[in-house]
Write an enzyme that holds these catalytic residues in place. Structure first.
Site, short mmCIF file in Angstrom:
data_model
loop_
_atom_site.label_atom_id
_atom_site.label_comp_id
_atom_site.label_asym_id
_atom_site.label_seq_id
_atom_site.Cartn_x
_atom_site.Cartn_y
_atom_site.Cartn_z
CG HIS A 80 -3.26 2.54 1.65
ND1 HIS A 80 -2.64 2.51 2.83
CD2 HIS A 80 -2.10 2.04 0.81
CE1 HIS A 80 -1.58 1.65 3.07
NE2 HIS A 80 -1.47 1.62 1.82
CG ASP A 82 -6.18 1.48 5.06
OD1 ASP A 82 -5.68 2.28 4.15
OD2 ASP A 82 -6.29 0.27 4.98
CG ASP A 112 2.29 0.19 3.68
OD1 ASP A 112 1.48 0.81 2.76
OD2 ASP A 112 2.03 -0.98 3.69
CD GLU A 144 -3.42 -1.09 0.00
OE1 GLU A 144 -2.83 -1.45 -0.89
OE2 GLU A 144 -3.17 -0.95 1.23
CD GLU A 145 -1.72 -1.88 4.25
OE1 GLU A 145 -2.14 -3.05 3.74
OE2 GLU A 145 -1.09 -1.18 4.27
CD GLU A 169 0.72 1.13 -1.33
OE1 GLU A 169 1.67 0.93 -0.30
OE2 GLU A 169 -0.50 0.93 -1.13
CG HIS A 356 2.54 -4.72 6.01
ND1 HIS A 356 1.58 -5.58 5.34
CD2 HIS A 356 2.10 -3.37 5.50
CE1 HIS A 356 0.70 -4.68 4.34
NE2 HIS A 356 1.36 -3.52 4.56
#
Ligand code: ZN
Length: 383
Positions: A80, A82, A112, A144-145, A169, A356
């Site tokens: 992903h 984003d 990530d 995705e997030e 990931e 994150h």
């Protein structure tokens, strides 16, 4: 340890400097198209044919499907584009500017998972001169997030198709073949308000909700009995009562109340079936107690994911990494790619513990081993 080459570092620096936050909060939400366009250009330089597929009608959100070689079968390397929102004040350096320090590459999305793309391109570069028997595809998704709408759009469109898909990931290069699903729902209980001095004047929605919560907790115990799975750290489906709103005054009978909960199903269970069972239980309560009780989803659910231990991709990844495939606590786009008929595995560079977080980083030492691992997978599936 040989240093990763300059092109890869330049590319990651550019990806990090191109913000692509996705969020359900419109204040934060951004498009990912500039990221996808960069990736398309780099893949094009390696001989991939590239296709940018709009995910939103305005094209601000888009998926990239880049293909080297042709024919059926082959391998998809997916990720992903984003990132989650960030709190700049808690970073030691600018989150949108890649900084190399202590053998680490710092920056938003470094682990990530913008970091996966230059690594995948570096692995692909070694095959540009060789005719591939089966195609190699690079897939870069939007959102995705937040909503997984990029992966959902692909699943709905029925592409890409290949023999196998790796989602890069951050798993510290260990194979992940299982995760739980996610559902989030609201339950509203509507009764009748009235003066508190006479309970007969109303029907107290808070008391109705008390019964609903008891029912949900009993159902949770049933799920744990039916669907336990020892491969997970939390070895059973979870149901969390997250927040509740209702009522306004101690001396008024509460007329309506709303509860939000999430439910994380293990792979041997099914989201739709669980939702149906909860609906049935609430309907019964509604009949018994005289409340209107409604269940509605707050977000589109993510299915649980399991790639069987004896499948070719899992066996190969275990053999190449020396690690047995395991289960994780977070959700990915894997169930959507698997729906397309591909054996699917989650495995990539960097640690999920850094994701994150302020000062997110990718360890430099992950890069070359990941290039080597992806090269072996490409050779297996595409040569
Ligand atoms: Zn991720």
């Amino acid at each position: 340890m040989p240093l990763p080459h300059q092109l890869l570092l330049d590319q990651l620096g550019q990806l990090i400097a191109t913000p692509s936050v996705s969020s359900t909060d419109p204040h934060w939400d951004q498009g990912n198209r500039p990221v996808v366009e960069r990736l398309a250009a780099w893949a094009g330089d390696l001989g991939f044919s590239t296709e940018i597929i709009d995910v939103t009608p305005d094209g601000k959100k888009a998926n990239l499907l880049a293909t080297l070689g042709s024919g059926p079968g082959g391998l998809v390397l997916a990720g992903h584009t984003d990132t989650v929102p960030f709190d700049e004040g808690r970073w030691q350096s600018d989150p949108l500017s890649m900084v190399e320090r202590d053998q680490r590459l710092y920056g938003l999305g470094s682990t990530d998972m913008k970091g996966f793309f230059p690594v995948a391109l570096a692995a692909a570069a070694a095959f540009r001169e060789q005719p591939l028997q089966q195609p190699l595809m690079l897939l870069a998704t939007a959102d995705e997030e937040s909503s997984m709408n990029g992966a959902r759009a692909l699943a709905a469109a029925g592409r890409p198709k290949a023999r196998a898909a790796i989602i890069g990931e951050p798993t510290s290069l260990t194979p992940v073949r299982m995760h739980k699903g996610i559902m989030m729902h609201a339950v509203t209980v509507t009764g009748r308000a009235g003066h508190s001095s006479n309970p007969g004047l109303g029907n107290n929605a808070l008391e109705g909700m008390h019964t609903v919560m008891t029912e949900l907790m009993q159902y949770r115990a049933t799920l744990a009995e039916r669907y336990s799975n020892p491969l997970f750290e939390i070895a059973y489906p979870t149901l969390n009562l997250g927040c509740i709103h209702g009522g306004d005054n101690p001396n008024r009978i509460c007329g309506s109340t709303e509860l939000h909960f999430d439910l994380r199903m293990t792979p041997n269970g099914d989201n739709a079936e669980v939702q149906h069972e909860i609906e049935q239980r609430l309907e019964e309560l509604s009949g018994q107690l005289g409340f209107d009780i409604a269940l509605k989803p707050l977000v589109k659910p993510v299915p649980p994911f399991e790639q069987p231990a004896d499948s070719e991709l899992v066996q190969l990844a275990e053999q190449l990494t020396g690690h047995s495939a395991h289960a994780v606590a977070y959700a990915t786009e894997a169930p959507f790619l698997q729906q397309l008929g591909m054996e699917t595995l989650v495995m990539g560079p960097g640690s999920i513990d850094r994701a994150h977080q302020p000062d997110e980083y990718m360890e430099l030492e992950q890069i070359q081993p990941c290039i080597d691992l992806l090269s072996k997978l490409i050779a297996h599936y595409c040569l």
